[in-house]
Scaffold this active site. Structure first.
Site, PDB file in Angstrom:
ATOM      1  N   GLY A 297       0.807  -1.217   0.000  1.00  0.00           N
ATOM      2  CA  GLY A 297       0.000   0.000   0.000  1.00  0.00           C
ATOM      3  C   GLY A 297       0.836   1.261   0.000  1.00  0.00           C
ATOM      4  O   GLY A 297       0.474   2.257  -0.639  1.00  0.00           O
ATOM      5  N   ASP A 298       1.952   1.237   0.687  1.00  0.00           N
ATOM      6  CA  ASP A 298       2.874   2.373   0.696  1.00  0.00           C
ATOM      7  C   ASP A 298       3.356   2.660  -0.721  1.00  0.00           C
ATOM      8  O   ASP A 298       3.392   3.807  -1.162  1.00  0.00           O
ATOM      9  CB  ASP A 298       4.052   2.081   1.625  1.00  0.00           C
TER      10      ASP A 298
END
Length: 126
Positions: free
Chosen positions: A15-16
């Site tokens: 997700g980062d």
């Protein structure tokens, strides 16, 4: 392994990267080209503090579904051995929750919802 079984750290890891890519693409679309400017502007969006702020503002607007909030909690409550240099543990955990949701939506190919999340964040960030 089923994506629904991924731990919060794994979801936040991808997700980062997803959120960073969205931010970088937006900055280029806005015409920024100098590396130092791109980096400085990017940090304003992807820092733990910014992500935690985005999360809390979206929560206030009841943006998240129950399933999404459970993913956020999985990310927030994960056992993290490190934290951001310039953020409290609580802020870092909240940002990890948002990253986990980005990762989950990406991995489960929920592109429409992922784009809705990004648009909502852009509106807050503007």
């Amino acid at each position: 392994m089923d994506i629904k079984e991924y731990n919060g750290t794994s979801l936040a890891y991808i997700g980062d990267a997803v959120m960073s890519l969205y931010v970088r693409e937006m900055l280029l679309e806005l015409g920024y080209q100098k590396p130092n400017v791109l980096q400085k502007k990017s940090v304003a969006w992807v820092s733990a503090k910014a992500q935690a702020d985005f999360l809390m503002k979206l929560k206030e607007k009841n943006f998240f579904t129950e399933e999404e909030w459970n993913i956020i909690l999985r990310g927030r409550n994960t056992n993290i051995s490190s934290h951001a240099k310039n953020a409290s543990v609580q802020t870092y955990r909240l940002s990890t929750g948002l990253e986990a949701l980005f990762g989950y939506l990406y991995l489960t190919k929920q592109e429409t919802r992922l784009n809705e999340l990004w648009q909502a964040i852009k509106e807050i960030g503007e």
